[in-house]
Scaffold this motif. Structure first.
Motif, PDB file in Angstrom:
ATOM      1  N   ASN A  27       0.867  -1.181   0.000  1.00  0.00           N
ATOM      2  CA  ASN A  27       0.000   0.000   0.000  1.00  0.00           C
ATOM      3  C   ASN A  27       0.901   1.227   0.000  1.00  0.00           C
ATOM      4  O   ASN A  27       1.835   1.303   0.797  1.00  0.00           O
ATOM      5  N   VAL A  28       0.595   2.163  -0.872  1.00  0.00           N
ATOM      6  CA  VAL A  28       1.491   3.307  -1.070  1.00  0.00           C
ATOM      7  C   VAL A  28       1.689   4.104   0.218  1.00  0.00           C
ATOM      8  O   VAL A  28       2.731   4.717   0.430  1.00  0.00           O
ATOM      9  N   SER A  29       0.693   4.087   1.103  1.00  0.00           N
ATOM     10  CA  SER A  29       0.825   4.863   2.344  1.00  0.00           C
ATOM     11  C   SER A  29       2.010   4.369   3.183  1.00  0.00           C
ATOM     12  O   SER A  29       2.597   5.133   3.947  1.00  0.00           O
ATOM     13  N   LEU A  30       2.382   3.107   3.003  1.00  0.00           N
ATOM     14  CA  LEU A  30       3.509   2.570   3.773  1.00  0.00           C
ATOM     15  C   LEU A  30       4.837   3.174   3.321  1.00  0.00           C
ATOM     16  O   LEU A  30       5.834   3.111   4.029  1.00  0.00           O
ATOM     17  N   LEU A 134      -1.473  -4.165  -3.251  1.00  0.00           N
ATOM     18  CA  LEU A 134      -1.950  -5.478  -2.846  1.00  0.00           C
ATOM     19  C   LEU A 134      -3.013  -5.412  -1.750  1.00  0.00           C
ATOM     20  O   LEU A 134      -3.869  -6.274  -1.660  1.00  0.00           O
ATOM     21  N   ILE A 135      -2.923  -4.390  -0.915  1.00  0.00           N
ATOM     22  CA  ILE A 135      -3.936  -4.235   0.139  1.00  0.00           C
ATOM     23  C   ILE A 135      -4.478  -2.807   0.088  1.00  0.00           C
ATOM     24  O   ILE A 135      -3.704  -1.851   0.002  1.00  0.00           O
ATOM     25  N   GLN A 136      -5.775  -2.695   0.103  1.00  0.00           N
ATOM     26  CA  GLN A 136      -6.401  -1.361   0.089  1.00  0.00           C
ATOM     27  C   GLN A 136      -6.803  -0.992   1.514  1.00  0.00           C
ATOM     28  O   GLN A 136      -7.485  -1.759   2.172  1.00  0.00           O
ATOM     29  N   PHE A 137      -6.327   0.169   1.982  1.00  0.00           N
ATOM     30  CA  PHE A 137      -6.760   0.668   3.287  1.00  0.00           C
ATOM     31  C   PHE A 137      -7.757   1.798   3.051  1.00  0.00           C
ATOM     32  O   PHE A 137      -7.695   2.482   2.029  1.00  0.00           O
ATOM     33  N   GLU A 138      -8.656   1.985   4.028  1.00  0.00           N
ATOM     34  CA  GLU A 138      -9.567   3.134   3.976  1.00  0.00           C
ATOM     35  C   GLU A 138      -8.796   4.351   4.477  1.00  0.00           C
ATOM     36  O   GLU A 138      -8.613   4.518   5.680  1.00  0.00           O
TER      37      GLU A 138
END
Ligand code: SF4
Length: 196
Positions: A27-30, A134-138
């Motif tokens: 996830n790009v936020s990481l 790979l994983i979508q976070f809200e």
């Protein structure tokens, strides 16, 4: 007396660079964890007033060494690459890049502009690929936008570092890295003080 084998952080800190790149695919936020690589040098500099970060920690330098150690062509460095103009250019370029990243994030947060949810190299060129997530976070759009902007900054400078490292020496990026440019004068002052 037996000599103690000391393991340098820089022997393995390349894993941090790899981890950040890998996490951005989850996830790009990481990728925001990568901001620590921008903050770290200045924290170290304020604490030690020397180049401990560059010499012992920097994950980017470690990554360039590991990936290009045996591939680098070791061509002669052109003089312009060591000039103060090019160093100043990169300080200004990265400062502007960070400024625009922050301002555009505020504007996205206020709903004034659309979020850019993709990588843009060198501030203008949209990456010719979509980053797998790979994983979508809200998450708030502004945070996603900022994450992509930070990842864009990191990827762009890493790309320059890889090209320079391949042509000249693995750590040629360090010559123009803003951390090097900004930390030098103060270090010289400290040295002068010690000599006096
Ligand atoms: S000059 Fe920049 S890239 Fe090189 S070691 Fe220091 S912080 Fe890392």
């Amino acid at each position: 007396m037996t000599k103690r084998n000391t393991i340098s952080w820089q022997d393995w800190s390349f894993l941090i660079t790899l981890a950040i790149l890998g996490l951005s695919l989850i996830n790009v936020s990481l990728a925001l964890i990568g901001s620590l690589c921008y903050i770290g040098p200045f924290v170290y500099y304020l604490k030690y007033h020397n180049k401990t970060w560059c010499q012992k920690v920097c994950p980017r330098a470690s990554f360039l060494n590991k990936t290009l150690g045996k591939l680098s062509l070791h061509l002669k460095r052109p003089t312009w690459l060591g000039s103060s103009n090019i160093k100043s250019f990169f300080v200004i370029y990265l400062s502007l890049n960070l400024f625009f990243a922050i301002m555009s994030t505020i504007m996205v947060g206020l709903g004034r502009v659309e979020a850019l949810l993709y990588i843009r190299f060198f501030m203008f060129y949209k990456a010719p690929f979509i980053l797998p997530q790979l994983i979508q976070f809200e998450l708030p759009l502004a945070m996603l936008h900022f994450s992509y902007r930070i990842l864009s900054m990191m990827s762009s400078t890493l790309l320059i570092g890889l090209i320079l490292g391949f042509l000249y020496t693995p750590r040629m990026w360090c010559t123009i890295c803003p951390v090097n440019t900004l930390s030098k004068p103060k270090q010289e002052k400290v040295k002068t003080r010690i000599v006096l």
